[in-house]
Write a protein that holds these residues in place. Structure first.
Motif, PDB file in Angstrom:
ATOM      1  N   SER A  69      15.821 -29.369   5.234  1.00  0.00           N
ATOM      2  CA  SER A  69      15.174 -30.658   4.984  1.00  0.00           C
ATOM      3  C   SER A  69      15.101 -31.513   6.243  1.00  0.00           C
ATOM      4  O   SER A  69      14.176 -32.314   6.412  1.00  0.00           O
ATOM      5  N   ALA A  70      16.070 -31.342   7.153  1.00  0.00           N
ATOM      6  CA  ALA A  70      16.098 -32.142   8.380  1.00  0.00           C
ATOM      7  C   ALA A  70      15.017 -31.709   9.362  1.00  0.00           C
ATOM      8  O   ALA A  70      14.545 -32.521  10.158  1.00  0.00           O
ATOM      9  N   VAL A  71      14.649 -30.433   9.320  1.00  0.00           N
ATOM     10  CA  VAL A  71      13.654 -29.924  10.278  1.00  0.00           C
ATOM     11  C   VAL A  71      12.355 -29.529   9.573  1.00  0.00           C
ATOM     12  O   VAL A  71      11.504 -28.870  10.156  1.00  0.00           O
ATOM     13  N   ARG A  72      12.198 -29.957   8.346  1.00  0.00           N
ATOM     14  CA  ARG A  72      11.016 -29.549   7.571  1.00  0.00           C
ATOM     15  C   ARG A  72       9.711 -29.970   8.247  1.00  0.00           C
ATOM     16  O   ARG A  72       8.776 -29.173   8.356  1.00  0.00           O
ATOM     17  N   LYS A  73       9.651 -31.199   8.706  1.00  0.00           N
ATOM     18  CA  LYS A  73       8.417 -31.686   9.317  1.00  0.00           C
ATOM     19  C   LYS A  73       8.047 -30.905  10.578  1.00  0.00           C
ATOM     20  O   LYS A  73       6.913 -30.423  10.697  1.00  0.00           O
TER      21      LYS A  73
END
Length: 217
Positions: free
Chosen positions: A203-207
């Protein structure tokens, strides 16, 4: 007869002047295949890359068929192995995507049109619709008829569909320097160094993963 080469001429995109060589396409395929297998959710589709590689493989296999009577078949077998390796990666990449669509069918059907077009091809969306329709038909015909009339478990299943586990941990490798990344609600922004490796929540590196700035390992 000359033996066919895997590094055939580049393929020009119809709507731009960009030219991709086979080597570039293979590098892209390895990255998107690895990331797709390791990501908990469906990543943006790469239909253009897949279609260009299929065209390249078709050309190579056609040339291999024409050259099957050469006196020294060693290099011919090497090219066949390479073509089979690329076809396997493509097949496995597409199979991973279909598996995610099957596992989280209702979730992906509930996406907006813009989100859907970003992560799915038209063919994948048609497959998803058909898969969900067949699943519901099976459940209605073989399960609901045996349940009490006031038991709404199947309706609740539709209201709260299974979703990808975005909080799972993944190994990541940034393609470029990434600054100001927030790892948690109470954490200060951090930077990820190019070509370094990290273990982080997806979720922290999803973008950056969606933007192809980070590959999964």
């Amino acid at each position: 007869m000359d033996l066919p080469e895997m590094d055939v001429s580049g393929v020009a995109l119809d709507d731009s002047s960009t030219v991709y060589t086979t080597a570039q396409l293979l590098t892209d395929l390895k990255d998107i295949w690895r990331s797709e297998r390791l990501a908990p959710e469906l990543l943006p589709h790469k239909q253009e890359t897949v279609e260009m590689l299929l065209e390249q493989i078709g050309t190579v296999e056609s040339n291999l068929e024409k050259a099957k009577h050469v006196k020294d078949p060693f290099f011919l077998h090497c090219h066949k192995m390479e073509a089979n390796r690329v076809r396997y990666m493509l097949s496995n990449y597409l199979r991973c995507r279909l598996e995610k669509l099957e596992n989280y069918a209702l979730h992906y059907l509930q996406l907006s049109a813009a989100e859907r077009d970003f992560v799915m091809t038209t063919a994948e969306y048609k497959f998803l619709q058909r898969y969900q329709a067949d699943t519901e038909e099976l459940i209605e015909g073989s399960v609901r008829t045996f349940l009490p009339a006031n038991l709404a478990i199947l309706d609740k299943w539709k209201e709260a569909p299974l979703k990808p586990r975005l909080e799972s941990f993944v190994f990541v490798k940034p393609r470029e320097q990434i600054n100001g990344l927030i790892l948690g609600a109470s954490d200060a922004p951090v930077s990820l160094e190019q070509h370094s490796q990290y273990l982080l929540r997806y979720s922290a590196v999803r973008k950056p993963v969606m933007e192809n700035k980070v590959i999964l390992m």
